[in-house]
Design an enzyme around this catalytic site. Structure first.
Site, PDB file in Angstrom:
ATOM      1  CB  VAL A 102      -0.937   0.001   1.237  1.00  0.00           C
ATOM      2  CG1 VAL A 102      -1.890  -1.198   1.200  1.00  0.00           C
ATOM      3  CG2 VAL A 102      -0.139   0.043   2.546  1.00  0.00           C
ATOM      4  CG  HIS A 118      -3.573  -6.079   0.000  1.00  0.00           C
ATOM      5  ND1 HIS A 118      -2.486  -6.783   0.471  1.00  0.00           N
ATOM      6  CD2 HIS A 118      -4.432  -7.018  -0.451  1.00  0.00           C
ATOM      7  CE1 HIS A 118      -2.696  -8.086   0.308  1.00  0.00           C
ATOM      8  NE2 HIS A 118      -3.868  -8.254  -0.245  1.00  0.00           N
ATOM      9  CB  CYS A 147     -16.963  12.741   4.930  1.00  0.00           C
ATOM     10  SG  CYS A 147     -17.610  13.014   3.278  1.00  0.00           S
ATOM     11  CB  CYS A 150     -21.929  12.814   4.397  1.00  0.00           C
ATOM     12  SG  CYS A 150     -20.745  11.532   4.848  1.00  0.00           S
ATOM     13  CD  GLU A 215      12.684 -16.098   5.517  1.00  0.00           C
ATOM     14  OE1 GLU A 215      11.510 -15.841   5.887  1.00  0.00           O
ATOM     15  OE2 GLU A 215      13.667 -16.129   6.272  1.00  0.00           O
TER      16      GLU A 215
HETATM   17  N1  APR Z   1      14.232  -8.959  -0.807  1.00  0.00           N
HETATM   18  C1  APR Z   1      13.389 -10.021  -1.073  1.00  0.00           C
HETATM   19  N2  APR Z   1      12.541 -10.558  -0.152  1.00  0.00           N
HETATM   20  C2  APR Z   1      12.569 -10.026   1.095  1.00  0.00           C
HETATM   21  C3  APR Z   1      13.427  -8.951   1.456  1.00  0.00           C
HETATM   22  C4  APR Z   1      14.291  -8.418   0.435  1.00  0.00           C
HETATM   23  N3  APR Z   1      15.123  -7.410   0.671  1.00  0.00           N
HETATM   24  N4  APR Z   1      13.224  -8.651   2.780  1.00  0.00           N
HETATM   25  C5  APR Z   1      12.249  -9.508   3.212  1.00  0.00           C
HETATM   26  N5  APR Z   1      11.861 -10.333   2.209  1.00  0.00           N
HETATM   27  C6  APR Z   1      10.812 -11.369   2.238  1.00  0.00           C
HETATM   28  C7  APR Z   1      10.642 -12.104   3.562  1.00  0.00           C
HETATM   29  O1  APR Z   1      11.472 -13.236   3.635  1.00  0.00           O
HETATM   30  C8  APR Z   1       9.160 -12.502   3.501  1.00  0.00           C
HETATM   31  O2  APR Z   1       8.993 -13.763   2.838  1.00  0.00           O
HETATM   32  O3  APR Z   1       9.582 -10.684   2.036  1.00  0.00           O
HETATM   33  C9  APR Z   1       8.517 -11.417   2.626  1.00  0.00           C
HETATM   34  C10 APR Z   1       7.621 -10.424   3.366  1.00  0.00           C
HETATM   35  O4  APR Z   1       6.530 -11.158   3.846  1.00  0.00           O
HETATM   36  P1  APR Z   1       5.380 -10.439   4.713  1.00  0.00           P
HETATM   37  O5  APR Z   1       5.984  -9.580   5.726  1.00  0.00           O
HETATM   38  O6  APR Z   1       4.470 -11.533   5.150  1.00  0.00           O
HETATM   39  O7  APR Z   1       4.654  -9.464   3.666  1.00  0.00           O
HETATM   40  P2  APR Z   1       3.616  -9.837   2.511  1.00  0.00           P
HETATM   41  O8  APR Z   1       3.828 -11.187   1.959  1.00  0.00           O
HETATM   42  O9  APR Z   1       3.626  -8.708   1.564  1.00  0.00           O
HETATM   43  O10 APR Z   1       2.234  -9.802   3.340  1.00  0.00           O
HETATM   44  C11 APR Z   1       1.023  -9.952   2.638  1.00  0.00           C
HETATM   45  O11 APR Z   1      -0.235  -9.449   4.613  1.00  0.00           O
HETATM   46  O12 APR Z   1      -0.274  -8.224   6.509  1.00  0.00           O
HETATM   47  C12 APR Z   1      -0.859  -8.355   5.281  1.00  0.00           C
HETATM   48  O13 APR Z   1      -1.913  -6.733   3.930  1.00  0.00           O
HETATM   49  C13 APR Z   1      -0.671  -7.117   4.422  1.00  0.00           C
HETATM   50  O14 APR Z   1      -0.107  -6.974   2.071  1.00  0.00           O
HETATM   51  C14 APR Z   1       0.228  -7.620   3.282  1.00  0.00           C
HETATM   52  C15 APR Z   1      -0.060  -9.094   3.247  1.00  0.00           C
END
Ligand code: APR
Length: 250
Positions: A102, A118, A147, A150, A215
């Site tokens: 977002v 999202h 708002c 309204c 990872e």
């Molecule tokens: N490069 C690549 N991957 C990375 C890096 C990086 N520099 N840093 C972290 N990651 C990976 C982590 O290993 C993890 O698998 O990014 C992922 C982030 O995962 P989340 O924190 O779970 O985020 P996301 O998958 O976007 O979450 C999905 O969950 O909380 C809700 O609405 C929110 O859009 C979000 C959704």
């Protein structure tokens, strides 16, 4: 970084590309991810901050939290990963960037064809009449915005847990996943649905699927390739290879 022969071959012949990004692509810009050691959900309780009932129960707390995140995002810049995706887009007639983020950083990196699953934290709207209430200096406002049309409560323009995604946006993402030759999943833990269904859709439709993450994830076994490393390192390398393959100076 040397790409596999198969990915190089796919990059050369691909006509349609679909990319799914998550919080990991913005981590190198200084935007916290949600899960993982420093993740937001280890410090804050999503049930108190990221759902509609919580907002109605305590709108000030929720707004304070989104104001804190807006300020953080306003102060950071897109990183090499965001910029590489904007470059890659210029090589394909059909390139769709589907993001769970977002933070508006893909748009600020000048990506064009973006689908925000999202929502966007820089937008807000009235919960009663639905009118958009975007004001650039919103983040410096202390009181809960009302708002102008309204008087209803104004909420952040993001999709909260338990809420439906914007259906037209998700259906367009699904169409892109179904028709793409190459699907890239970048920086997502792939645990939140329906976004995490898109790599499955692409694979079932015959696309070559590649995951980029620091990872392995729950979905890694699904992908043709998992490239382990930072998005800010791997994506520029893919963009550079693409430039060589396409023999175009950008
Ligand atoms: N490069 C690549 N991957 C990375 C890096 C990086 N520099 N840093 C972290 N990651 C990976 C982590 O290993 C993890 O698998 O990014 C992922 C982030 O995962 P989340 O924190 O779970 O985020 P996301 O998958 O976007 O979450 C999905 O969950 O909380 C809700 O609405 C929110 O859009 C979000 C959704």
């Amino acid at each position: 970084m040397r790409l596999s022969n198969e990915l190089t071959r796919i990059l050369r012949k691909a006509r349609s590309v679909c990319v799914l990004t998550g919080a990991g692509i913005s981590a190198e810009s200084g935007v916290p991810t949600f899960r993982g050691a420093e993740g937001l959900w280890n410090k804050f309780r999503p049930e108190e901050l990221a759902n509609f009932e919580a907002f109605i129960h305590n709108p000030k707390l929720v707004w304070e939290w989104y104001t804190y995140r807006r300020k953080l995002i306003e102060d950071v810049m897109p990183n090499a990963g965001h910029i590489a995706l904007a470059r890659m887009e210029t090589f394909f007639d059909d390139f769709t960037l589907v993001t769970q983020n977002v933070d508006d950083l893909h748009r600020r990196a000048s990506s064009k064809n973006i689908l925000e699953l999202h929502g966007n934290i820089m937008r807000s709207y009235c919960i009663d009449c639905g009118k958009d209430e975007d004001h650039p200096d919103f983040s410096r406002q202390e009181n809960i915005p009302r708002c102008k049309a309204c008087g209803g409560l104004v909420r952040p323009g993001v999709v909260w847990f338990g809420e439906m995604l914007p259906q037209e946006v998700f259906q367009e993402a699904e169409r892109s996943a179904q028709r793409c030759d190459l699907f890239l999943s970048i920086g997502t833990s792939a645990v939140v649905y329906p976004a995490a269904s898109l790599p499955v859709t692409a694979r079932q439709a015959g696309a070559y699927t590649v995951e980029v993450n620091i990872e392995r994830t729950e979905q890694s076994r699904l992908f043709d390739e998992t490239l382990l490393g930072k998005a800010g390192d791997i994506l520029p390398a893919i963009a550079d290879s693409l430039q060589l393959i396409k023999g175009v100076n950008v």
